[in-house]
Design a protein around this motif. Sequence first.
Motif, mmCIF file in Angstrom:
data_model
loop_
_atom_site.group_PDB
_atom_site.id
_atom_site.type_symbol
_atom_site.label_atom_id
_atom_site.label_comp_id
_atom_site.label_asym_id
_atom_site.label_seq_id
_atom_site.Cartn_x
_atom_site.Cartn_y
_atom_site.Cartn_z
ATOM 1 N N ASP A 1 -9.329 -1.343 4.753
ATOM 2 C CA ASP A 1 -9.815 -0.350 5.712
ATOM 3 C C ASP A 1 -11.159 0.199 5.253
ATOM 4 O O ASP A 1 -11.258 0.862 4.224
ATOM 5 N N TYR A 2 -12.216 -0.070 6.034
ATOM 6 C CA TYR A 2 -13.564 0.328 5.644
ATOM 7 C C TYR A 2 -13.746 1.852 5.634
ATOM 8 O O TYR A 2 -14.710 2.355 5.074
ATOM 9 N N ARG A 3 -12.816 2.570 6.262
ATOM 10 C CA ARG A 3 -12.941 4.031 6.267
ATOM 11 C C ARG A 3 -12.612 4.641 4.906
ATOM 12 O O ARG A 3 -13.013 5.761 4.614
ATOM 13 N N ILE A 4 -11.883 3.927 4.091
ATOM 14 C CA ILE A 4 -11.503 4.443 2.776
ATOM 15 C C ILE A 4 -12.644 4.181 1.797
ATOM 16 O O ILE A 4 -13.099 3.051 1.656
ATOM 17 N N LYS A 5 -13.088 5.220 1.112
ATOM 18 C CA LYS A 5 -14.280 5.122 0.270
ATOM 19 C C LYS A 5 -13.984 5.205 -1.222
ATOM 20 O O LYS A 5 -14.855 4.917 -2.043
ATOM 21 N N ALA A 6 -12.799 5.603 -1.613
ATOM 22 C CA ALA A 6 -12.432 5.662 -3.029
ATOM 23 C C ALA A 6 -10.912 5.699 -3.130
ATOM 24 O O ALA A 6 -10.237 6.189 -2.223
ATOM 25 N N LEU A 7 -10.390 5.197 -4.249
ATOM 26 C CA LEU A 7 -8.940 5.071 -4.415
ATOM 27 C C LEU A 7 -8.545 5.439 -5.837
ATOM 28 O O LEU A 7 -9.184 5.003 -6.796
ATOM 29 N N ALA A 8 -7.505 6.255 -5.979
ATOM 30 C CA ALA A 8 -6.962 6.589 -7.294
ATOM 31 C C ALA A 8 -5.492 6.204 -7.336
ATOM 32 O O ALA A 8 -4.758 6.392 -6.366
ATOM 33 N N ASP A 9 -5.077 5.676 -8.467
ATOM 34 C CA ASP A 9 -3.703 5.221 -8.676
ATOM 35 C C ASP A 9 -3.178 5.918 -9.927
ATOM 36 O O ASP A 9 -3.740 5.760 -11.010
ATOM 37 N N ILE A 10 -2.114 6.709 -9.777
ATOM 38 C CA ILE A 10 -1.647 7.540 -10.880
ATOM 39 C C ILE A 10 -0.267 7.069 -11.334
ATOM 40 O O ILE A 10 0.723 7.218 -10.614
ATOM 41 N N GLU A 11 -0.208 6.464 -12.537
ATOM 42 C CA GLU A 11 1.062 6.119 -13.179
ATOM 43 C C GLU A 11 2.013 5.369 -12.236
ATOM 44 O O GLU A 11 3.199 5.639 -12.171
ATOM 45 N N SER A 12 1.479 4.392 -11.473
ATOM 46 C CA SER A 12 2.334 3.687 -10.520
ATOM 47 C C SER A 12 2.910 2.406 -11.105
ATOM 48 O O SER A 12 3.849 1.840 -10.545
ATOM 49 N N GLY A 13 2.333 1.891 -12.174
ATOM 50 C CA GLY A 13 2.830 0.662 -12.775
ATOM 51 C C GLY A 13 2.576 -0.579 -11.953
ATOM 52 O O GLY A 13 3.315 -1.557 -12.054
ATOM 53 N N ILE A 14 1.505 -0.593 -11.144
ATOM 54 C CA ILE A 14 1.287 -1.731 -10.256
ATOM 55 C C ILE A 14 0.983 -3.018 -11.014
ATOM 56 O O ILE A 14 1.096 -4.106 -10.446
ATOM 57 N N TYR A 15 0.593 -2.920 -12.289
ATOM 58 C CA TYR A 15 0.304 -4.126 -13.054
ATOM 59 C C TYR A 15 1.441 -4.496 -13.998
ATOM 60 O O TYR A 15 1.310 -5.420 -14.791
ATOM 61 N N MET A 16 2.565 -3.780 -13.915
ATOM 62 C CA MET A 16 3.754 -4.126 -14.682
ATOM 63 C C MET A 16 4.588 -5.149 -13.907
ATOM 64 O O MET A 16 4.517 -5.210 -12.672
ATOM 65 N N GLU A 17 5.373 -5.937 -14.601
ATOM 66 C CA GLU A 17 6.012 -7.113 -14.018
ATOM 67 C C GLU A 17 6.820 -6.810 -12.762
ATOM 68 O O GLU A 17 6.564 -7.361 -11.691
ATOM 69 N N GLY A 18 7.786 -5.927 -12.855
ATOM 70 C CA GLY A 18 8.677 -5.697 -11.726
ATOM 71 C C GLY A 18 7.975 -5.115 -10.522
ATOM 72 O O GLY A 18 8.105 -5.615 -9.394
ATOM 73 N N LEU A 19 7.209 -4.038 -10.737
ATOM 74 C CA LEU A 19 6.534 -3.390 -9.626
ATOM 75 C C LEU A 19 5.437 -4.277 -9.058
ATOM 76 O O LEU A 19 5.204 -4.299 -7.849
ATOM 77 N N HIS A 20 4.765 -5.013 -9.932
ATOM 78 C CA HIS A 20 3.721 -5.915 -9.443
ATOM 79 C C HIS A 20 4.314 -6.990 -8.542
ATOM 80 O O HIS A 20 3.702 -7.395 -7.546
#
Length: 289
Positions: free
Chosen positions: A10-29
């Motif tokens: 979405d081009y309307r979004i200009k910045a993104l923050a990810d807080i302790e979500s574990g998106i790069y850990m095996e299960g969640l990824h």
Amino acid sequence: FIPVLFGMYDYRIKALADIESGIYMEGLHQDLSASNYYKPSKLQIPFLHIFSRDLSKQETHLNEFENKAKFSKRYRLLLNQPALHHWDFASEGYTSCVILKNRGATQNNIKQSFEIASIYLLNFFNAELKADPQAKIFLSAKPSIPKTSSTLWDITTLQAVKPAPDQEAFEYIIKEKGIEVALETARNTIQNDSSTNLLQGFVLNNLGYTYLNEKKYKEAIGVFTLNAEWHRDNAGWVDSLAEAYEVTGDKANMKKISQLVLDLLNQKTTLTDGEKALKQENERRINLN
């Protein structure tokens, strides 16, 4: 993970923050990557990834942050206090330290960890969304935070590589900024990004005919010109540029490009029926008065 996926498209979004979500850990990824919309190379906005040092050791897919998301300016904030709980990044952890005072000897460090994350969030969004000078200075190097031990966090910044636009982005640039800016952007970035679908000759060829049929001749000629530059050996796509010049009445450029088409066809020992028709058409153009 929905904001992460939105941030990729979405081009309307200009910045993104990810807080302790574990998106790069095996299960969640695995859950996230199951989405057809998860493509790290599509993330082209500034991205702040906040995580605990202990859990970061389980980020088996961090390569996607470091390499595949190369078109995003990435900040990675690691909080070094051992055994941080997931909710230590939220108001629950802060409240347990400040109000309930039930976190024992680590209480002050947990409180400061929450404050560090919050300070970085604020400066990140102020810098990237508001272009605030002081926030930019804060993010440019690891700063000192009053009454806070510098050992509690580490910050890494990975600069973005400018991507080549895909068809959708290319059309958007044409619409908003004009064909000249779109062509300059594509030419200046293609060396960084071989994944863009603009390199598929039929994409630009079809787009050029769309503009030609809409009588947007400047756009059509620009698109056909770019395609001919990137596919100099394809007589069919070079021919499209000659056709556009014929439609607009530019006989000089029409004949020049038609000669290029003939030169390509004359290099072949045998021609298909389609190529024979192409040769005949370009010979006709060259012989026009």
